[in-house]
Design an enzyme around this catalytic site. Structure first.
Site, PDB file in Angstrom:
ATOM      1  N   GLY A   1       0.818  -1.198   0.000  1.00 33.49           N
ATOM      2  CA  GLY A   1       0.000   0.000   0.000  1.00 33.49           C
ATOM      3  C   GLY A   1       0.852   1.247   0.000  1.00 33.49           C
TER       4      GLY A   1
ATOM      5  N   VAL B   1      -0.310   4.538   5.368  1.00 32.96           N
ATOM      6  CA  VAL B   1      -1.608   3.905   5.617  1.00 32.96           C
ATOM      7  C   VAL B   1      -1.574   2.981   6.825  1.00 32.96           C
ATOM      8  CG1 VAL B   1      -2.351   4.073   3.222  1.00 32.96           C
ATOM      9  CG2 VAL B   1      -1.101   2.051   3.975  1.00 32.96           C
TER      10      VAL B   1
ATOM     11  N   SER C   1      -3.532   2.121 -18.289  1.00 39.45           N
ATOM     12  CA  SER C   1      -4.862   2.533 -17.853  1.00 39.45           C
ATOM     13  C   SER C   1      -5.282   3.895 -18.389  1.00 39.45           C
ATOM     14  CB  SER C   1      -4.921   2.550 -16.320  1.00 39.45           C
ATOM     15  OG  SER C   1      -4.012   3.483 -15.792  1.00 39.45           O
TER      16      SER C   1
ATOM     17  N   LYS D   1      -7.972   5.126  -7.382  1.00 39.93           N
ATOM     18  CA  LYS D   1      -8.363   6.071  -8.426  1.00 39.93           C
ATOM     19  C   LYS D   1      -9.690   6.744  -8.103  1.00 39.93           C
ATOM     20  CE  LYS D   1      -5.883   3.533 -12.040  1.00 39.93           C
ATOM     21  NZ  LYS D   1      -5.996   2.710 -13.261  1.00 39.93           N
TER      22      LYS D   1
END
Length: 797
Positions: free
Chosen positions: A354, A358, A674, A717
């Site tokens: 991650g 976090v 992407s 996203k």
């Protein structure tokens, strides 16, 4: 001095060069040399010429056996001995031989004065000073020391050549160097030559001094240690005390007998202990062997902690330390459940992946507390040497065990929770591949007999709970990744950040600043303002820094007596934190044709990218800028090729000319597939002169046949789009299942459009294109319907 040619008896010398202006003793033993010296003594001026032989092995040298230049000298003193004459001669000037007068009974040559031509200037003065300093340094390094007052000598010299010849005779140059110096044609040349010779001589003398000093120091240290040991032994004998070495060995043997070591470890420890008894304490091997024995005796071969297998208590601890992260908490509880039913089960190898901040590392500490295990960690970031993990072999100086064995030694138990941070930052060079060492360490099928190079004994790592952390998996070797269970930690939503700040970050910063909770009140709207305007991150690390700044400034006000209690408001944040650092991405409320909003994944979370395209007046190529990687460049080429191939179906009339496609934040490298749908939308908007909806962001990979393929990082996203105030998102149809990972409130307030083909994307992003083909047939559920579908999927999972 005689400037005209004149005749002088010649005294040949071997293996030496006699310089003008110097005073030196000479031993004369050959018959012709004795005859030449006596002839000079019979002269009123006592003069003779001294020339060096070219070949020192010739006993009766002729004129051709002598060098061209020599020294006119005067005999100051003479003494007769059994082996010949002992002369003390004083050099006067340099002479050159120009003819032969006679060779018997001694050699007499015709010579003339050959004084070195004088030259002056700053270089000559500088060289003189440098040579004088070198002479002082040579005098200091000479063995035995020579006492000369160079300043007094210099004051008595008439010109530079006197200094040159004096120092040349002082350092005792070899014949070749001496002749080169005697044959020089100018003062500058002579000074340069002597400067280079003295530089070399100083280097040699300094090295000799260093070697001699080191040898004396080593010998003195060993002798001193030996003497002190003998004195200590005598004192202990007088006091009736036992020998220290014997007492240490006895203590080690007692500890070895008390421990229940594995058979192989006990056998090796006993052998090393017997060897230690035969070694003298002053031997280097004594300390190496003793250190190795200490490691064997300190390792927890059989020490383990009892796991807390109360699942409800473990859940309470995990919830107390961390907000959210339900998937990870469930995985830990599953492991505890398995351990409760099968205590012999292997510990899992978890990999937390991650963005920074976090809570990956702090989560490992909470897991250790929930299980009741010891916690140890070390970072793998930048590790290049495989021996850092496997240990060094004991044959090397300064060898030590690897980090894994050291961590277990510090923990004191065989089953700690060991956290390996930053596995994606491992290095790889000529010293080995640390990732290859991790293959054995992290494999439950092999690590029950792990052999550290230093320990060289099998040690069971199968009960160690390994947790590995990384920001991304791209740089982790596939075999190593295959041994770990990947658990992804996505970024937090704004609501989650606010709750984390309220429960954990703010109380911790208040305590560090020494402020009581009732002295500072921070409403939710203030926390939201800090989150939105002063931080932009997937985690909460920067948020905690900003809260720490607030607490420190409030602490100062309280300490200075300005206030005793303070309630913050949004308007007062600028005074505490300065101007706002970030603004919501709402500047582009309307988009020009050729601009589309894309979503990207980064190691620090998600991000919003604006893809811009413009036409160029001439050319027929696609120009790409913005530090785009090869995959992203190929996506742009595929998007352009698809639009060119389907121009009629898309109502595109003119596609001639060059196109420049740019992705801002040009200083940041970008790559990945992407952005394909975003580039296709930007190019279609450019060619049709129709703007893309400014409230819509998109992500997805495209193919030349028009398919929209799934991509990763969907949660990051979507959260990035939400932070930017965008609530309408186009996703690949196959990514619909990923919405189950989103919080319910994010799903409810966001409209999702799922696309299977590029046409679906263009219809949703550029509404006027719906007239070109029946987009409604491909439109996926959106808004509330898609959120409901995702909620059902989440409940089903």
């Amino acid at each position: 001095m005689m400037n005209e040619p004149h005749q002088l008896a010649v005294l040949p010398v071997r293996n030496t060069v006699f310089f003008p202006f110097t005073l030196a003793p000479l031993s004369v033993g050959r018959p012709k040399s004795i005859a030449a010296a006596e002839a000079a003594l019979n002269r009123e001026d006592k003069l003779l010429a001294i020339f060096t032989q070219k070949d020192a092995s010739i006993d009766d040298p002729g004129p051709d056996d002598l060098v061209q230049f020599g020294t006119k000298a005067v005999i100051k003193r003479m003494a007769r001995g059994e082996e010949g004459l002992q002369l003390l001669v004083q050099g006067i000037e340099r002479v050159e031989r120009i003819g032969v007068e006679k060779t018997e009974p001694f050699l007499r040559l015709k010579v003339r004065s050959a004084a070195v031509p004088a030259d002056t200037g700053t270089e000559v003065e500088a060289l003189q000073r440098a040579i004088l300093e070198q002479g002082v340094r040579v005098q200091e390094l000479a063995e035995p020391p020579v006492k000369l007052d160079f300043s007094q000598i210099l004051s008595q010299l008439d010109h530079p050549m006197q200094l040159v010849y004096l120092l040349a005779s002082f350092v005792n140059l070899d014949v070749e160097k001496g002749l080169r110096l005697l044959e020089t044609s100018s003062h500058t040349e002579a000074l340069r030559l002597l400067h280079s010779y003295l530089t070399h001589e100083i280097q040699v003398l300094e090295l000799q001094t260093k070697i001699a000093t080191a040898a004396k120091t080593e010998m003195g240290r060993e002798q001193r240690e030996y003497l002190l040991r003998q004195q200590m032994r005598a004192i202990r004998e007088e006091l009736g005390e036992s020998d220290t070495e014997a007492a240490e060995i006895a203590e080690l043997r007692t500890r070895l007998e008390e421990l229940d070591l594995p058979e192989e470890a006990e056998k090796e420890a006993t052998r090393q202990l017997n060897r230690l008894e035969s070694l003298p304490a002053s031997s280097p091997e004594y300390q190496v062997t003793r250190t190795y024995l200490e490691l064997i005796l300190e390792l927890p071969w059989n020490e383990v902690t009892t796991d807390h297998l109360d699942l409800r208590e473990a859940r309470r601890i995990l919830d107390e330390d961390h907000y959210g992260l339900e998937a990870i908490k469930d995985r830990i509880l599953e492991y505890l459940a398995v351990m409760k039913l099968n205590p012999q089960a292997h510990a899992p190898i978890l990999c937390f992946v991650g963005p920074p901040g976090v809570g990956k590392t702090s989560l490992g500490k909470s897991i250790a507390r929930a299980m009741g295990r010891k916690f140890e960690r070390f970072s793998l970031g930048g590790l290049h040497d495989e021996a850092e993990l496997r240990g060094h072999r004991r044959t090397y100086i300064g060898a030590m065990p690897g980090r894994v064995i050291q961590a277990i030694r510090r923990a004191g138990v065989r089953n700690p929770l060991l956290m390996l941070d930053e596995v994606d930052k491992l290095g790889h060079d000529y010293r080995g591949d640390p990732a290859a060492a991790l293959l054995e360490i992290l494999d439950p099928a092999q690590n029950d007999t792990f052999r550290d190079n230093y320990l060289d004994l099998p040690f069971d790592l199968s009960q160690v709970f390994f947790i590995v952390t990384a920001n991304a998996t791209d740089t982790i070797p596939r075999p190593l990744l295959d041994r770990m269970e990947i658990i992804r930690l996505s970024g937090y939503t704004d609501e989650e950040k606010r709750e984390i700040a309220r429960r954990y970050l703010l109380p911790r910063q208040l305590a560090e600043a020494g402020i009581a909770p009732h002295q500072l009140q921070v409403p939710d709207e203030v926390l939201d303002a800090v989150i939105h305007r002063y931080t932009r991150e997937a985690g909460v690390r920067e948020l905690e820094r900003q809260l720490g700044r607030i607490c420190r400034k409030v602490a100062r006000k309280i300490a200075e007596g300005e206030t005793t209690r303070l309630t913050l408001d949004v308007a007062g944040l600028a005074e505490l934190l300065g101007p706002e650092r970030f603004f919501q991405e709402q500047a582009r409320k309307t988009l020009e044709p050729g601009v589309a909003i894309g979503l990207a994944w980064t190691e620090t979370g998600g991000d919003v990218l604006y893809v811009e395209a413009v036409r160029l007046p001439e050319g027929d190529k696609l120009k790409l800028t913005g530090q785009l990687g090869s995959v992203m460049q190929e996506s742009a080429q595929a998007a352009l090729s698809y639009l060119q191939a389907h121009a009629d179906a898309l109502c595109i009339e003119d596609m001639h000319g060059a196109v420049h496609l740019h992705v801002p934040a040009g200083a940041v490298p970008k790559d990945g597939p992407s952005a394909g749908v975003t580039m296709a939308a930007a190019l279609a908007s450019l060619f049709t002169n129709q703007p893309v909806r400014s409230d819509t962001a998109m992500t997805g990979e495209i193919t030349l046949s028009g398919l929209v393929l799934p991509v990763g990082g969907i949660k990051e996203k979507i959260l990035a789009a939400r932070r930017a105030g965008i609530h309408r998102i186009i996703l690949p149809k196959q990514n619909e299942k990923d919405l189950a990972d989103l919080p319910e409130n994010v799903r409810q307030e966001t409209t999702f459009i799922f696309a299977e083909r590029i046409e679906d994307v263009l219809c949703a992003a550029i509404p006027p294109l719906e007239q070109c083909f029946p987009c409604e047939q491909r439109r996926s559920p959106s808004g509330k319907e898609s959120a409901d579908a995702a909620s059902k999927a989440a409940r089903g999972s």
